[in-house]
Design a protein around this motif. Structure first.
Motif, short mmCIF file in Angstrom:
data_model
loop_
_atom_site.label_atom_id
_atom_site.label_comp_id
_atom_site.label_asym_id
_atom_site.label_seq_id
_atom_site.Cartn_x
_atom_site.Cartn_y
_atom_site.Cartn_z
N VAL A 289 3.21 17.17 2.46
CA VAL A 289 2.33 16.73 1.34
C VAL A 289 2.51 15.31 1.26
CG1 VAL A 289 2.01 17.03 -1.20
CG2 VAL A 289 2.68 18.96 0.02
N VAL A 290 1.34 14.63 1.47
CA VAL A 290 1.17 13.12 1.07
C VAL A 290 0.49 12.86 0.11
CG1 VAL A 290 0.46 11.07 2.29
CG2 VAL A 290 1.19 12.96 3.86
N GLU A 291 1.01 12.39 -0.98
CA GLU A 291 0.40 12.08 -2.40
C GLU A 291 0.20 10.64 -2.57
OE1 GLU A 291 2.22 11.90 -6.77
OE2 GLU A 291 2.08 14.18 -5.98
N LEU A 292 -1.16 10.28 -2.76
CA LEU A 292 -1.54 9.07 -3.04
C LEU A 292 -2.08 8.70 -4.64
CD1 LEU A 292 -4.27 8.75 -0.08
CD2 LEU A 292 -1.79 8.54 0.25
N PHE A 293 -1.13 7.89 -5.19
CA PHE A 293 -1.36 7.74 -6.60
C PHE A 293 -1.81 6.27 -7.14
CE2 PHE A 293 3.07 7.24 -5.56
CZ PHE A 293 3.49 6.14 -5.97
N ALA A 294 -2.34 6.19 -8.21
CA ALA A 294 -2.84 5.08 -8.74
C ALA A 294 -1.75 4.43 -9.68
CB ALA A 294 -4.08 5.17 -9.50
N LEU A 295 -1.92 3.19 -9.66
CA LEU A 295 -0.99 2.29 -10.53
C LEU A 295 -1.93 1.51 -11.71
CD1 LEU A 295 1.75 1.11 -8.18
CD2 LEU A 295 1.89 2.88 -9.60
N GLU A 296 -0.93 1.00 -12.46
CA GLU A 296 -1.68 0.30 -13.46
C GLU A 296 -2.76 -0.82 -13.03
OE1 GLU A 296 -3.14 0.21 -17.17
OE2 GLU A 296 -1.34 1.35 -16.55
N ASN A 297 -2.42 -1.63 -12.18
CA ASN A 297 -3.27 -2.77 -11.75
C ASN A 297 -3.89 -2.36 -10.22
OD1 ASN A 297 -2.95 -4.23 -14.07
ND2 ASN A 297 -1.03 -4.99 -13.06
N ALA A 298 -3.70 -1.20 -9.81
CA ALA A 298 -4.13 -0.72 -8.47
C ALA A 298 -4.86 0.67 -8.44
CB ALA A 298 -3.03 -1.08 -7.58
N PRO A 299 -5.86 0.80 -9.01
CA PRO A 299 -6.51 2.19 -9.12
C PRO A 299 -6.97 2.69 -7.57
CG PRO A 299 -8.03 0.50 -9.88
CD PRO A 299 -6.73 -0.22 -9.58
N GLU B 149 0.66 -1.24 -0.01
CA GLU B 149 0.06 -0.10 -0.10
C GLU B 149 0.97 1.20 0.07
OE1 GLU B 149 -2.62 -0.38 3.38
OE2 GLU B 149 -3.88 -1.91 2.32
N LEU B 150 2.04 1.32 0.67
CA LEU B 150 2.89 2.51 0.68
C LEU B 150 3.61 2.67 -0.70
CD1 LEU B 150 4.26 2.42 4.51
CD2 LEU B 150 2.51 3.72 3.39
N GLU B 151 3.59 1.58 -1.54
CA GLU B 151 4.32 1.78 -2.84
C GLU B 151 3.23 3.13 -3.49
OE1 GLU B 151 4.19 -1.72 -4.93
OE2 GLU B 151 6.03 -2.57 -3.61
N HIS B 152 2.27 3.31 -2.78
CA HIS B 152 1.24 4.42 -3.50
C HIS B 152 1.44 5.81 -3.11
CE1 HIS B 152 -1.46 1.17 -6.05
NE2 HIS B 152 -0.74 0.54 -5.05
N VAL B 153 2.29 5.67 -2.12
CA VAL B 153 2.37 6.83 -1.37
C VAL B 153 3.78 7.67 -1.28
CG1 VAL B 153 2.32 7.88 1.02
CG2 VAL B 153 1.00 6.03 0.26
N ILE B 154 3.69 8.87 -1.83
CA ILE B 154 5.04 9.74 -1.65
C ILE B 154 4.68 10.82 -0.74
CG2 ILE B 154 6.22 11.34 -3.15
CD1 ILE B 154 5.94 9.61 -5.46
N THR B 155 5.88 11.35 0.06
CA THR B 155 5.37 12.40 1.05
C THR B 155 6.74 13.44 0.70
OG1 THR B 155 7.04 11.42 2.77
CG2 THR B 155 4.68 10.84 2.66
#
Length: 268
Positions: free
Chosen positions: A154-164, A140-146
């Motif tokens: 700033v906590v950015e949550l982003f989607a991936l190809e197989n994990a929207p 889950e934290l692979e979708h998080v950049i701070t």
């Protein structure tokens, strides 16, 4: 004796024979060694870019970030050239009079800002530290950049190809986004900072008759705010909800799924 006096003097010449063409210097060896070292560093960089995730690359970049502040983004003065003012606590005007009121105010503000920064850094470390608890949380934290900015954490949550983050058909938030929202609320209890929520979406094809990027981003930001409140966030803590449409893409391809992202900002 007379014959010996008229004899020509004997002159001995010593000729130095140099074999092998002489010494031409070793400067080229130094230049060649520098070239080889640079090429090794280049190929190492290419390998790291290909073999690491975005989160790991950010960690490597943070490791090499200088700890000495250079400008206001990481510290430093607030003058025109990031220098100290003559009216600060440490400096005196030529009159020799200490500007007590101004110095006290500036010192108090600086102390408060530094304390706020330390709290946000602790929050950042706590948030990223959850990755070691389980493999599910690590994924889950692979979708998080701070990142820490002048505005706050700033906590950015982003989607991936197989994990929207949102279901492509219904537009409803996925379980991944619900868990991330709960994680933000759980870690956010350690601070009292107000928050802001914003959403970004990928661009639509030009041939699309009805461009919904503004509506989609605004709707997703509103849904994220509701998810935070459902997870236990105190009412009134969110101060701003914004939809940015596709105006600030995170990748070179404006239609990349990576551009579908949510930003939650812990404001200073």
């Amino acid at each position: 004796m007379a014959a010996q006096g008229n004899a020509a003097p004997i002159i001995i010449k010593r000729k130095k024979v140099i074999s092998g063409g002489g010494h031409h210097g070793g400067a080229w060896k130094v230049a060649y060694a520098d070239f080889v070292t640079a090429m090794m560093a280049f190929f190492m960089l290419m390998w790291l870019l290909n073999a690491t995730t975005e989160k790991q690359r950010k960690g490597i970049a943070d490791y090499f970030t200088p700890t000495i502040a250079i400008n206001r983004t990481s510290g430093g003065g607030n003058g025109s050239f990031s220098g100290d003012s003559t009216f600060s606590e440490q400096e005196l005007p030529f009159s020799g009079v200490r500007p007590v009121a101004i110095a006290t105010k500036a010192t108090g503000h600086k102390g408060s800002e530094e304390a706020d920064t330390e709290e946000l850094k602790m929050l950042q470390s706590e948030l990223l530290g959850f990755g070691g608890e389980s493999s599910v949380m690590e994924n889950e934290l692979e979708h998080v950049i701070t990142k820490l900015t002048d505005e706050g954490l700033v906590v950015e949550l982003f989607a991936l190809e197989n994990a929207p983050l949102f279901d492509p058909q219904t537009g409803q938030p996925t379980q991944l986004l619900r868990r991330l929202a709960a994680l933000l609320v759980q870690t956010g209890r350690s601070v009292k900072n107000e928050m802001a929520v914003s959403a970004h979406v990928p661009s639509q094809p030009i041939v699309a008759a009805d461009n919904q990027v503004w509506d989609r981003s605004t709707r997703q930001a509103t849904v994220m705010r509701q998810l935070l409140h459902d997870a236990g966030l105190a009412e009134g803590r969110v101060q701003r909800v914004t939809g940015h449409a596709d105006r600030d893409p995170a990748t070179l391809d404006p239609m990349d799924i990576r551009n579908n992202r949510i930003k939650v900002i812990f404001l200073r």
